[in-house]
Design a protein around this motif. Structure first.
Motif, PDB file in Angstrom:
ATOM      1  N   VAL A 130      59.565  18.017  18.900  1.00  0.00           N
ATOM      2  CA  VAL A 130      59.298  16.661  18.107  1.00  0.00           C
ATOM      3  C   VAL A 130      60.603  15.922  18.319  1.00  0.00           C
ATOM      4  O   VAL A 130      61.623  16.592  18.545  1.00  0.00           O
ATOM      5  CB  VAL A 130      59.147  17.354  16.366  1.00  0.00           C
ATOM      6  CG1 VAL A 130      58.048  18.154  16.071  1.00  0.00           C
ATOM      7  CG2 VAL A 130      60.502  18.001  15.903  1.00  0.00           C
ATOM      8  N   ALA A 187      59.426  21.490  10.332  1.00  0.00           N
ATOM      9  CA  ALA A 187      60.448  21.390  11.496  1.00  0.00           C
ATOM     10  C   ALA A 187      61.756  21.828  11.461  1.00  0.00           C
ATOM     11  O   ALA A 187      62.224  21.915  10.403  1.00  0.00           O
ATOM     12  CB  ALA A 187      60.222  19.737  11.852  1.00  0.00           C
ATOM     13  N   TYR A 206      59.449  13.253  12.712  1.00  0.00           N
ATOM     14  CA  TYR A 206      59.021  14.525  13.603  1.00  0.00           C
ATOM     15  C   TYR A 206      57.762  14.292  14.340  1.00  0.00           C
ATOM     16  O   TYR A 206      56.757  15.147  14.328  1.00  0.00           O
ATOM     17  CB  TYR A 206      58.886  15.725  12.459  1.00  0.00           C
ATOM     18  CG  TYR A 206      60.038  16.017  11.548  1.00  0.00           C
ATOM     19  CD1 TYR A 206      60.241  15.243  10.608  1.00  0.00           C
ATOM     20  CD2 TYR A 206      61.215  16.380  12.266  1.00  0.00           C
ATOM     21  CE1 TYR A 206      61.544  15.392   9.929  1.00  0.00           C
ATOM     22  CE2 TYR A 206      62.402  16.787  11.707  1.00  0.00           C
ATOM     23  CZ  TYR A 206      62.704  16.110  10.531  1.00  0.00           C
ATOM     24  OH  TYR A 206      63.914  16.088   9.813  1.00  0.00           O
ATOM     25  N   ASN A 207      57.786  13.344  15.096  1.00  0.00           N
ATOM     26  CA  ASN A 207      56.476  13.278  16.015  1.00  0.00           C
ATOM     27  C   ASN A 207      56.348  14.123  16.994  1.00  0.00           C
ATOM     28  O   ASN A 207      57.448  14.588  17.854  1.00  0.00           O
ATOM     29  CB  ASN A 207      56.814  11.754  16.563  1.00  0.00           C
ATOM     30  CG  ASN A 207      56.674  10.807  15.867  1.00  0.00           C
ATOM     31  OD1 ASN A 207      55.774  10.407  15.011  1.00  0.00           O
ATOM     32  ND2 ASN A 207      57.903   9.949  15.577  1.00  0.00           N
ATOM     33  N   PRO A 208      55.427  14.583  17.411  1.00  0.00           N
ATOM     34  CA  PRO A 208      55.286  15.565  18.317  1.00  0.00           C
ATOM     35  C   PRO A 208      55.315  15.241  19.937  1.00  0.00           C
ATOM     36  O   PRO A 208      54.889  14.311  20.096  1.00  0.00           O
ATOM     37  CB  PRO A 208      53.682  16.514  18.235  1.00  0.00           C
ATOM     38  CG  PRO A 208      53.263  15.544  17.579  1.00  0.00           C
ATOM     39  CD  PRO A 208      54.060  14.377  17.005  1.00  0.00           C
TER      40      PRO A 208
END
Length: 120
Positions: A99, A50, A104-106
């Motif tokens: 994200v 990311a 770093y959640n999509p």
């Protein structure tokens, strides 16, 4: 509505290189941090890398650290993934997404992805 289009995948030999691109449309590219994910056959989707708003703060999964480089071009609304020293275990469909959060959640703006196959 954010839309993504991943390209650049293909067949590579172990030790080879590929560069993936993710072109983003729908605006708001600069507002987001962006990530690459991959989904291998029979496995869960996993985080790869990311890049935040500051290009010098990328993060990587341990499995790709030192081999992959993520970058972004705000003028072109494009995120790149330079992959070097490829290994057979890198074989997967690669997808990009904006994200959020420290993990770093999509978000849910998935495209078709691009297939990367690494032959031993």
């Amino acid at each position: 509505q954010v839309e993504v289009k991943e390209t650049g995948g293909g067949l590579a030999q172990a030790g080879g290189s590929l560069t993936l691109s993710c072109v983003v449309s729908g605006g708001r590219f600069r507002e987001y941090a962006w990530g690459w994910f991959r989904r291998a056959p029979g496995k869960e989707r996993e985080f790869v890398a990311a890049v935040k708003w500051e290009p010098d703060l990328p993060v990587y999964a341990d499995s790709v650290k030192g081999r992959f480089t993520i970058s972004r071009d705000n003028a072109k609304s494009t995120v790149y993934l330079q992959m070097n020293d490829l290994k057979p275990e890198d074989t997967a469909v690669y997808l990009c997404n904006p994200v959020w959060g420290n993990d770093y959640n999509p978000y849910n703006y998935w495209g078709q992805g691009t297939q990367v196959t690494v032959a031993s």
